[in-house]
Design a protein around this motif. Structure first.
Motif, PDB file in Angstrom:
ATOM      1  N   GLU A 254      21.350   9.823  32.566  1.00 14.73           N
ATOM      2  CA  GLU A 254      20.882  11.093  33.112  1.00 14.73           C
ATOM      3  C   GLU A 254      21.416  11.219  34.528  1.00 14.73           C
ATOM      4  O   GLU A 254      22.020  10.288  35.064  1.00 14.73           O
ATOM      5  CB  GLU A 254      19.352  11.141  33.108  1.00 14.73           C
ATOM      6  N   GLU A 255      21.220  12.372  35.138  1.00  9.99           N
ATOM      7  CA  GLU A 255      21.716  12.558  36.501  1.00  9.99           C
ATOM      8  C   GLU A 255      21.141  11.474  37.403  1.00  9.99           C
ATOM      9  O   GLU A 255      19.930  11.257  37.431  1.00  9.99           O
ATOM     10  CB  GLU A 255      21.330  13.937  37.036  1.00  9.99           C
ATOM     11  N   PRO A 256      21.995  10.734  38.116  1.00 11.94           N
ATOM     12  CA  PRO A 256      21.501   9.642  38.974  1.00 11.94           C
ATOM     13  C   PRO A 256      20.566  10.163  40.050  1.00 11.94           C
ATOM     14  O   PRO A 256      20.841  11.170  40.698  1.00 11.94           O
ATOM     15  CB  PRO A 256      22.785   9.059  39.573  1.00 11.94           C
ATOM     16  N   ARG A 257      19.464   9.473  40.240  1.00 11.44           N
ATOM     17  CA  ARG A 257      18.475   9.866  41.243  1.00 11.44           C
ATOM     18  C   ARG A 257      18.646   9.130  42.557  1.00 11.44           C
ATOM     19  O   ARG A 257      17.991   9.443  43.534  1.00 11.44           O
ATOM     20  CB  ARG A 257      17.062   9.614  40.699  1.00 11.44           C
ATOM     21  N   SER A 258      19.517   8.138  42.565  1.00 11.89           N
ATOM     22  CA  SER A 258      19.715   7.335  43.766  1.00 11.89           C
ATOM     23  C   SER A 258      21.082   6.683  43.685  1.00 11.89           C
ATOM     24  O   SER A 258      21.760   6.722  42.647  1.00 11.89           O
ATOM     25  CB  SER A 258      18.630   6.261  43.873  1.00 11.89           C
TER      26      SER A 258
END
Length: 492
Positions: A254-258
């Motif tokens: 998923e879209e990287p959060r960090s």
């Protein structure tokens, strides 16, 4: 007799709500109560609790003890498990929970804004607007926090994890094997046609274009099932770029959060590409046979599967410890001496910064990764023993490769006691390293220092990254505007 009329009695705590938090539990209780047509006061009377206590539970500000939760469930004709379910009881409830959770978080609190009261009268549009604004503020906070130090810490943690598992990930090996089984892989090098079949089986068509966004290697369009690659890729080898693009689908990224997420996804994509192009069973067979003959060679592994030397060296580190019982180290170093990539579980002492991060540090001039640049013979590998100050002796094999950033070396090494399994162990080349002592290779001789220290005034070739902010955005370093415009132009 109600609870308010008696002295408080300690109660057993409710089991931790693995399946849901206090907000979700509260909304499920409220939803069930209203469906039954009960007022808050009626439910409070049924469970012998004050209405204010039930209100705090329904608003997710108080977690009920197990006896209270059982009483509530009985009064509502439900089970405890039903009330503890993790999903919100309705789409509206899910929206309310998201807003409440956002308003109780540290980011919202730091804004100094009075939270809104979420009630039935609050429209869905208002809740979505509040939630959207909060998500944007969170994103800006993450970008501001994405300092070089954060990225370096995330990288150091990831390298430590890789070392702890011997750089071997069974789930990625299994995923690669499943992909190959699905397209009928029967052994030997994995052809470009097989990789195209993998893409097709996963629902993607390949498109080679001349206008790839400059900040990307590939772009995957999940909506239309397309993978875009630059038109120059087929002249080299399209297999690895295609597999790295497909890794996001195979691994469920998923879209990287960090930065930690971003780095982990990049490692997983590279690992999956290597595991497909050098399948575990086939590669282990080649390596085990070479070990038996005491002739392990990165060149032979490269040639057996028609991959780059760097990929073969990477793949060797995946399999060496888990499947060959060998501890190893790997280095990729720029001709300037800068360490680009590194991995070790054999105890070699890599250069590092104060945070323990390896990449960006300067490799000792006496290590194989540096001495290889001085060798006129670039056709054959360079073998060398290096005696480390207080750290034993290591053997290393290295090759020089070329990239748009300049020349770099790729090196694989082992401890002296393990060199018996490798081709090139008979090399006479040997050096000593005393780094990090500056007298080893970083400090000029006394004679040269006396002669030139007052006369020399060099202008440093400052890298542009020195003062630049760390790339921001969902995918660091990628120009989202350019990517979206590209996809829009190619959709029809």
């Amino acid at each position: 007799m109600t609870l308010l009329q008696t002295a408080p009695v300690p109660e057993a705590a409710a089991p931790p709500a693995e399946a849901g938090d206090a907000l979700t539990l509260g909304r499920r209780i409220r939803e069930r109560r209203t469906q039954l047509g009960l007022t808050l006061e009626q439910l409070a009377q049924a469970v012998e609790r004050a209405p204010s206590q039930l209100s705090a539970i329904e608003n997710g500000r108080r977690e009920p003890r197990l006896p209270v939760l059982r009483a509530i469930a009985q009064a509502l004709g439900a089970t405890v498990d039903e009330l503890l379910a993790d999903e919100a009881p309705s789409e509206r409830a899910a929206l309310e929970i998201a807003v409440e959770r956002a308003q109780r978080g540290s980011v919202f609190a730091s804004l100094g804004i009075q939270p809104i009261r979420v009630s039935k009268a609050t429209s869905d549009e208002t809740l979505r607007a509040v939630l959207g604004l909060h998500q944007e503020v969170e994103r800006l906070h993450r970008e501001r926090a994405a300092t070089p130090e954060e990225a370096r810490r995330a990288n150091t943690e990831l390298r430590a994890e890789m070392r702890g598992v011997g750089n071997y990930y069974a789930e990625l090996e299994a995923a690669a094997a499943e992909l190959l089984r699905g397209v009928g892989y029967a052994g030997g090098p994995v052809s470009q046609q097989l990789i195209a079949d993998v893409a097709q089986k996963l629902g993607f068509d390949l498109h080679y274009v001349t206008d790839m966004p400059h900040s990307t290697r590939s772009v995957i369009d999940r909506r239309n099932g397309r993978i875009y690659l630059g038109s120059d890729v087929p002249t080299r080898d399209a297999r690895a770029p295609i597999l790295r693009a497909l890794a996001s689908v195979v691994c469920g990224h998923e879209e990287p959060r960090s930065y930690g997420d971003f780095l982990r996804q990049r490692v997983e994509a590279n690992y999956l590409a290597g595991a497909v192009l050098l399948p575990e069973a086939a590669a282990v067979s080649v390596l085990a046979d070479a070990k038996q003959q005491r002739r392990i060679s990165m060149e032979d592994l490269r040639d057996a599967f028609s991959v780059s030397y760097e990929m073969a060296a990477h793949r060797f580190t995946n399999l060496a410890t888990e499947r060959l019982e060998l501890q190893v180290h790997f280095m990729k170093a720029h001709e300037s001496g800068t360490l680009i990539k590194a991995y070790q579980n054999d105890g070699v002492s890599f250069p590092s910064d104060a945070l323990g991060n390896l990449e960006g540090s300067i490799v000792c001039r006496n290590w194989t990764a540096r001495t290889v640049f001085a060798q006129p013979d670039r056709f054959n590998p360079w073998y060398q023993y290096t005696d480390m100050a207080g750290g034993g002796t290591y053997w290393c094999t290295s090759r020089v490769e070329k990239a748009k950033e300049g020349m770099y070396s790729v090196s694989v090494g082992v401890r002296f006691e393990d060199v018996k399994w490798f081709r090139g162990r008979e090399t006479p080349h040997r050096t000593q390293s005393f780094c990090p002592d500056e007298r080893c290779c970083r400090r000029a001789s006394s004679e040269l220092t006396r002669k030139w220290e007052d006369a020399a005034w060099p202008e440093a070739a400052t890298p542009t990254s020195l003062l630049a902010a760390l790339p921001t955005g969902t995918f660091p370093g990628v120009d989202a505007h350019e990517v979206y415009a590209f996809l829009e132009s190619h959709e029809h």
